[in-house]
Scaffold this motif. Structure first.
Motif, short mmCIF file in Angstrom:
data_model
loop_
_atom_site.label_atom_id
_atom_site.label_comp_id
_atom_site.label_asym_id
_atom_site.label_seq_id
_atom_site.Cartn_x
_atom_site.Cartn_y
_atom_site.Cartn_z
N ARG A 58 -21.64 -34.25 40.62
CA ARG A 58 -22.20 -35.56 40.28
C ARG A 58 -21.11 -36.49 39.73
O ARG A 58 -21.20 -37.70 39.89
N VAL A 59 -20.10 -35.89 39.09
CA VAL A 59 -18.99 -36.68 38.57
C VAL A 59 -17.81 -36.67 39.53
O VAL A 59 -17.25 -37.71 39.88
N GLY B 239 -11.72 -35.32 41.08
CA GLY B 239 -11.53 -35.09 39.65
C GLY B 239 -10.77 -36.24 39.03
O GLY B 239 -10.34 -37.18 39.72
N LEU B 240 -10.59 -36.19 37.71
CA LEU B 240 -9.85 -37.24 37.02
C LEU B 240 -8.39 -37.20 37.46
O LEU B 240 -7.72 -36.17 37.30
N GLU C 19 -22.78 -43.01 36.05
CA GLU C 19 -23.06 -42.97 34.61
C GLU C 19 -23.75 -41.67 34.26
O GLU C 19 -24.66 -41.23 34.98
N TRP C 20 -23.28 -41.03 33.15
CA TRP C 20 -23.79 -39.72 32.79
C TRP C 20 -23.84 -39.56 31.27
O TRP C 20 -23.22 -40.32 30.53
N VAL D 180 -21.89 -32.18 32.06
CA VAL D 180 -22.93 -33.18 32.26
C VAL D 180 -24.28 -32.59 31.88
O VAL D 180 -24.65 -31.51 32.35
N VAL D 181 -25.00 -33.29 31.01
CA VAL D 181 -26.35 -32.84 30.67
C VAL D 181 -27.39 -33.75 31.31
O VAL D 181 -28.57 -33.40 31.37
#
Length: 259
Positions: free
Chosen positions: A36-37, A45-46, A220-221, A238-239
């Motif tokens: 999701r990210v 990834g970053l 947005e997370w 991530v929650v």
């Protein structure tokens, strides 16, 4: 071997991300371990060896506490590769608090500067130094020229920059520069923790909006900090996924910001 294929795929994604972002060198990434990210970030990834912008709203623009905690969690996973340097104008960094987030003081070098210009100069010098994994800097603004200088410094030895937008106490905010050389821009705020049935506070949580991602797309997370004992996982998990702005980005429409 699956691992070799995965390594080659990750390297290929980094090269593609570098071409899309216009950097001189291929970019390695730090995956969050959650599609999701990671699917919103170039290369999955970053991007490492680049600099990223972290901002908050309200009083947090002056205190910088929430963004500082988020930056510390990002830097935690890089600390094993070298020193972490924190450049700031105000001497209010609480090292025991950072240790509580898993960023050991033994890997941290603090640099205090007298003004904005000196902060940017120290940030650039630190990013271009050998043996440095990550540099966190607190500045009010980074214009396009300064941002490009920071990116060139990152590319010397592969250090990653995390720039926290922080305004002097009671000062009047500057008009933000229209351009930015940052690889990503995050807007961070505090989120309620979940004590999971126990009285007291749970692990720290941040609401983070990826407002800009070169070669990627916004999202947005809600993130929660992991315990330091979880060595193999990204320090943030991530929650809750709040929004995916990919459709807006594809249509080149302004990104909606939630209150």
């Amino acid at each position: 071997m699956p691992g070799s294929r995965q390594a080659r795929l990750t390297a290929l994604k980094g090269q593609v991300a570098a071409l899309e972002a216009g950097t001189r060198t291929p970019t390695s990434v730090l995956p969050f371990g959650d599609p999701r990210v990671d699917d919103c970030l170039p290369g999955g990834g970053l991007p490492l060896g680049r600099w990223h912008e972290l901002a908050s709203a309200g009083m947090e623009i002056e205190t910088g506490a929430v963004a500082a905690g988020f930056a510390a969690m990002l830097a935690r996973s890089m600390a094993g590769q070298g020193a972490v340097i924190w450049v700031m104008r105000r001497d209010d960094l609480y090292a025991p608090g950072l240790a509580g987030l898993g960023l050991s003081a033994s890997r941290l070098i603090q640099v205090k500067t007298p003004d904005e210009v000196q902060t940017l100069m120290a940030l650039e010098d630190a990013l271009g130094s050998a043996g440095v994994a990550a540099v966190i800097g607190e500045v009010e603004d980074v214009d396009l020229t300064a941002g490009r200088r920071l990116q060139l410094a990152c590319e010397r030895h592969g250090a990653t920059g995390l720039v926290i937008r922080r305004r002097p106490w009671g000062g009047t905010g500057r008009k933000p520069d229209t351009g930015s050389a940052a690889a990503t821009r995050w807007r961070v705020s505090a989120a309620p923790s979940d004590p999971v049935g126990e009285p007291g506070l749970g692990p720290p949580r941040w609401r983070a909006a990826l407002e800009r991602s070169r070669g990627g797309r916004p999202g947005e997370w809600i993130f929660e900090g992991r315990q330091e004992a979880d060595h193999d996982a990204h320090p943030l998990r991530v929650v809750s996924g709040l929004a995916d702005h990919g459709l807006d980005a594809a249509n080149d429409l302004p990104v909606r910001r939630r209150a």
